[in-house]
Structure formats: C-alpha cells, structure tokens
Scaffold this motif. Structure first.
Motif, short mmCIF file in Angstrom:
data_model
loop_
_atom_site.label_atom_id
_atom_site.label_comp_id
_atom_site.label_asym_id
_atom_site.label_seq_id
_atom_site.Cartn_x
_atom_site.Cartn_y
_atom_site.Cartn_z
N ASN A 89 0.68 -1.38 -0.08
CA ASN A 89 0.07 -0.08 0.01
C ASN A 89 0.82 1.45 0.03
OD1 ASN A 89 -1.95 -2.03 0.74
ND2 ASN A 89 -1.92 -1.73 2.75
N SER A 96 1.07 2.42 4.76
CA SER A 96 2.17 1.87 3.54
C SER A 96 3.37 1.19 4.57
CB SER A 96 2.61 3.14 2.88
OG SER A 96 3.47 4.09 3.57
N ALA A 655 0.37 -6.60 -0.77
CA ALA A 655 -0.84 -5.66 -0.42
C ALA A 655 -1.97 -5.84 0.12
CB ALA A 655 -0.63 -4.52 -1.81
N ARG A 657 -4.52 -3.54 -0.14
CA ARG A 657 -5.63 -2.65 -0.90
C ARG A 657 -4.95 -2.84 -2.47
NH1 ARG A 657 -4.62 1.71 3.45
NH2 ARG A 657 -3.04 2.52 1.78
#
Length: 672
Positions: A89, A96, A655, A657
C-alpha cells in the motif's frame, strides 16, 4: 588528488561521498551532469538510472533527476523500482510499508525490525506497532538522494540486524539549488494528479551569501482525496493532508575548506479523522475507527574534517535526533464489538498513544593508505544509540541503550577489491515496569570483487552474518529478551560495464546478483494464536541493466525472482512475506537537455506460493519531460506522467488494498 594516485575510483568516490558537506563535491555534480549533455561520448551514461557495477554490494542509488521524473508522492514510491523492493500500500503515507527481500512490512506490522530507514543518518520508522504501517511520514520533495542496500553486506557501518536491507536518504542543501553561486534562489514546484485530486506544492528558498555558507528552507504541502482502483472503487476511506518542512545550513571553512558543519531539521504532520484503526484496511472492521495524528521530527548536526595534509584523516561526527508521536482516539460506536465482553480488551489497542525518540551519535574516520601493493580505504567508527519509547496501553515502553564499534576496509590490489567488515554492539534494554536486560553481539562479513582488466567484466561475492538484538516490543516476554535473531547471507554475481559495445558512443551496464539468506531464532512473527516461526530461508536473483546510445535512446531493465520458506522444525511451507517475481522495463529517448520521453512496463508474475494467490499483472506507465533551455520558460521543467495507462484493476501481492487506477500527473517546476 593527494598522494594516493594509485587508489581506485571507487575509493575516491566513497571518500567524497563521506564528505557530504563539502561544497566542492556538491558543485562538481551538477557540472558533470551538464557535461554529459554536451559531449556525445558521455551521453552514453544517460539512462534513467546508473547501475552500480563498481561494487560487490547490492546497492541502488536514486538521484534527484529520477525522483522528479517519477513524480512520487511518498518515499516508498521512490524505491519500489529497485529490484527486491516491494511496497505494501505504498501509494499513501498511511498504512504503507516497505518490504525488501521478504522482510520489513507485512499485513500485521509496518516493520519487522529487519529493514532500516535512515534520514540524514537518523534512525526512523522502525517500531512494531500493530497494524500501523511503516510510520515513514515524510515527503520526497525534501530529499536529494536515496540509496538502497539490499541484504546484509554493506550495512555494518550503519547498524545491526539489517537482514532485508537499508534505505538512506539525504535532504537537500542550499548548494543543490544555487549551484554554488552566491545570492538567493527560489524553486517552486506544483504537482497535480487526477486520481483522488492529488495536489502538491513545494517551495524551496536557498540563500548563498558566500561560496562557503548556505541556508535552505523547504515547505511542501501535499494533499489527496480518496483515490480509486481500476474498477472505480475507493481504495481508502478518506484523503489526507501532509504538510512538511525542513531547514538546513551548510558551512565550510579553513584554508582548504577542510572543515564543514551541516545542520538540518525536518518536520511532518498528518491528521486522519474517523479513519480505520487498521491502516492496512479500508473498513474499520472489529477494531473500529480512530482519530489519529502523527507528528514526525528529525534533527541532525554533522561536523567533518578532511585533512589537507594527510589522507589518513577524514573525520566525521554525526549527531541525530528522531521523534515520532502517534496519538489515536477511538471513535465511539465504530466497532461492532462495542458493548461485548471482547471490547474492553480491544479498546486499549485502538486508544493508545505512542511516542518514540531516538538519539544517535556516530563518530567515524576514513583513511586512505597503502601497505606494499595493497591500497586501503579504511573506515572505523563508534556509535551511541539511545531510544526511549512511551509506555502505551497496547505496547511496552522503556529504553534501549546501545554502544557499537565497527571497521570496514576496502583493500585493492590490481583488479581485486576485498572488503572485510566487523561490528560489535552491546545493549541494555528494559523499562520501569519490566526488567532490564544486557545483550551483545559480534557480527561481520566480507565482500570481494575482481575486475578483468579493461574488458568491462567483473565478478563478485560476499558472506555476512548479523544479529538483531532484542527490542522493547518483547519486554512482556522475558524469554525473548536474551535471544537475538541471527542471519547468515551469501551472495555472488557478475557485472559488465563498457562503452562502444555495439555502436560508437553507446554504453551497456549489467549486474546480476544471486543471494541466499538463512535466519534463525526468529521472534518477530510469534503470536498468541499461531505456532511460533523460528527459522526461515530466502534465496533469489536480482538483475539490473541499462543501455544507452549517443543519439539519446536508452533502456533500463530491473528484475527480481525470489523464494522464501518457513524452515521451522516440524512446520515448513512458503514464507508469507515473499513478493511476486517482477520484471520492469523502461524504453525512452532524450533530445538534448530539453526533451525526455519514456514508456515503462511492469510485469508481476502470478504468485501461487502463498495462502492467498495473486494473478499476474502488466501495468504501463508513460512519462514525458520538457525543460526549455532559453526564452521566457528557460529553466522551467514541465512533466506529464500517466500511471496505470490502461486502468488495470489489480492488487499487488503482499498489498492489502487494490492499486490505484489510471492517474494523470502534471508537474511544473522552476528555479528563479
């Protein structure tokens, strides 16, 4: 040059790099860049990124030109193009994470303490906070260079327990804007992105009253609404605003400017209201939502002395202070568990305030000398590190005090460079509500590189051992407070770097690196509900290449193929943090200094060696730069980029997302 004409170019470059505050060095870099456009025989080096073929270390450097070209919104986005580096992310500051060779961020923590991040030498973003990203809240506009070292070899000057890799960033100096000319310069950058209405403004003021003294101030305001993926679905719950500023001073003095003092301060704020506590998710889930504010501050003071009379003394002292405060307040009624017996145990987690401060002093000296036919580039140093963390309702607080000494010696004899490195570190860690523990570790390794005359070919290899000493997060588990995580890594590869290979004035640079890392006594991935993971093994291949022609055509290739396994006795299976194999190709052309047009394709192979498989994906990006050299717009820079050109709807492996859909980015910058 001094009396060391026999020293290799590598040693000379490293000496100059160590003297970051030297005005002479800072001026020479832009001058060299201008020459590469004027001389056809030097245009050969003008690909997007220079491959570091002159070292046995798996290292990649990203300069300011590449940063500007990528129009990145986060530091994480700058390093994702490096083979072996993957983002979780990474397109937003919140939630992140950076993963290097299978270590670093994962879906539970923003870090596992095996990837180090240093800003101007200060240690930042390295706490194991539950479901709260890497905590690297800073803006890429504040920095002039980022370097990434993958693996253990090459990290002993900078810390212990760096198993995945190290990211080092340096903030801008006034001389980077003024070019060494006395007077006042102002640089203004405006950037806009269509996906989520991204907007950024960066204002840099640089004053150079004399050739030896300069001050700089940088204010950047970056904001974004809710971005969407390729299907048009939102990938965050809300936008963000990220104001950042930095100030710096550089002063050189002495008859030969042998002394220098450099001071920097940077400050970044982030505020999120009614946002999911789980920063990796797009909904509150069982944790609910929080109001979260983050305040990051970093200050450094560096003194350097490069003796004009002897190559034995090039001394530096770097004092740094990093302070990060994360305050969260639970939003009433946002968790479905509220009012149940479970919630009283959950609320301390989502209502926690965190603060951690790290003070570090690094003393280092570099000596260039010869013993017989062997040339030496010897760096010896000592470090004092003091970390203090607030005792939060969800994480133990206390102090971690460390003292370390290290030595690294590049020994060159003809085409052979052999580099042994050692580091010893001792620690006292504990807290008022817990016991105090004393640990120490001796670690080190060696690299070797042999260059075959003027053929352009070289081979290299390394072996390294490091230990990750116990951390404050484990103070609640006394068994882990006397057990360090241990890793051994072996690497080997070859490189090629030569001009006029196929055509007059072209340049071909290639580097292939094979690695294997074994980790044991792991404590980072143990939970109350899962079987402990104690051993792991990783291996892979990393490829970097560039080819350019005097006509301006260029291409860059980066690839990473890796495998990870849980080798815990009685367990086994694939390592959850292993990234998908990736191939990244860039093709472009430059027309003098004015125009640069490039196309980039990023192919992630299907990842089936995981509990949650990920299909293959192919993403296309376009970039164009126009930098007029004269006239009314002379000195301005216009950049247009299109990311995810075909609006692919995909979620990168690791990830949590989906990736952003098609995004047009436009940037205008000018120095007045």
């Amino acid at each position: 040059m001094k009396t060391m004409e026999g020293m290799t170019m590598t040693a000379h470059v490293r000496l100059r790099a160590a003297l970051l505050a030297s005005a002479a060095t800072c001026v020479s870099l832009p001058a060299f860049a201008q020459e590469t456009f004027e001389l056809d025989t030097v245009l050969l080096a003008e690909s997007k990124r220079e491959v570091q073929t002159d070292t046995a270390i798996a290292e990649t450097e990203i300069d300011r030109e590449e940063m500007d070209d990528r129009q990145a919104g986060t530091i994480a986005e700058l390093v994702e193009t490096v083979p072996g580096v993957n983002l979780i992310n990474g397109n937003t500051p919140q939630g992140s994470g950076i993963n290097i060779r299978g270590f670093g961020a994962n879906g539970t923590y923003g870090t596992d303490q095996k990837v180090a991040i240093q800003l101007d030498g200060a240690n930042v973003g390295s706490e194991e906070l539950y479901r709260i990203g890497t905590q690297l809240y800073t803006d890429p506009e504040l920095y002039k260079q980022v370097s990434v070292i993958r693996g253990i070899a090459g990290t002993f000057e900078y810390g212990s327990g760096i198993i995945g890799g190290l990211i080092r960033a340096e903030t801008k100096d006034a001389i980077d804007i003024t070019g060494g000319e006395t007077g006042f310069k102002l640089r203004q950058t405006i950037q806009y992105g269509t996906n989520g209405s991204q907007l950024a403004s960066s204002t840099i003021a640089a004053w150079q009253p004399t050739e030896n003294f300069g001050v700089i101030g940088n204010y950047t305001y970056r904001m974004q609404d809710i971005p969407v993926d390729g299907s048009g679905a939102p990938i965050t719950t809300q936008g963000y605003a990220l104001p950042s500023y930095s100030v710096g001073m550089l002063y050189t003095f002495g008859n030969a400017n042998e002394h220098s003092i450099r001071a920097t301060y940077s400050d970044t704020n982030s505020t999120e209201l009614d946002t999911p506590y789980d920063s990796f998710a797009t909904t509150g889930g069982m944790f609910g939502n929080v109001d979260r504010t983050v305040h990051s501050r970093t200050a450094t003071l560096r003194y350097e002395y490069d003796s004009p009379t002897t190559d034995l003394i090039n001394f530096s002292a770097n004092l740094s202070y990093a302070d990060q405060q994360i305050d969260s307040a639970y939003v009433a009624g946002s968790s479905p568990l509220e009012g149940t017996p479970t919630f009283p145990f959950l609320q301390p987690l989502v209502d926690a305030d965190h603060r951690y401060e790290t003070t570090k002093l690094t003393l280092k000296n570099q000596s260039l000398f010869a013993t017989g036919m062997i040339q030496h580039d010897l760096r010896i140093g000592a470090e004092y590190i003091f970390k203090e963390r607030l005792d939060a309702s969800s994480a133990p607080g206390g102090t971690d005090r460390r003292i370390a000494v290290f030595a690294v010696d590049d020994m060159t004899w003809g085409g052979l460079t052999f580099t042994p490195a050692v580091r010893y570190e001792t620690q006292r860690v504990g807290g008022p509500a817990y016991a105090y523990y004393t640990n120490d570790a001796f670690m080190g390794g060696a690299t070797a590189r042999y260059e075959f005359g003027n053929s352009g070919f070289a081979v290299f290899a390394s072996a390294a051992y490091t230990e990750n000493l116990p951390i404050m997060d484990d103070l609640t588990n006394p068994a882990y407070m006397t057990q360090s995580e241990k890793a051994v890594s072996y690497e080997a590869g070859l490189s090629f770097d030569r001009g006029s290979v196929f055509l007059d004035g072209d340049q071909l640079s290639l580097k292939a690196n094979v690695y294997r890392t074994n980790v044991r006594d792991i404590t980072s991935y143990t939970t109350a509900t899962a079987a402990p993971i104690t051993n792991a093994m990783f291996y892979g291949v990393e490829l970097e290449g560039s080819y350019s022609m005097a006509s301006g055509f260029y291409t860059d290739v980066n690839a990473n193929f890796s495998r990870g396994m849980d080798t815990t006795p009685g367990a086994g299976g694939n390592w959850a943090g292993t990234p998908a194999d990736q191939l990244r190709v860039t093709v472009g052309k430059r027309w003098g200094e004015e125009y640069d047009l490039s196309w980039e394709a990023v192919y992630d192979f299907a990842m089936n060696r995981a509990t949650t498989p990920t299909p293959a994906s192919l993403v296309h990006n376009l970039r164009a730069t126009y930098a007029p050299q004269d006239g009314f717009f002379g000195g301005a820079e216009f950049r247009l980029g299109v990311e995810n050109l075909f609006d692919l709807n995909y979620t990168p492996h690791l990830a949590t997302r989906a990736a952003p859909g098609r995004t047009f980015k436009f940037t205008v910058a000018k120095t007045f």
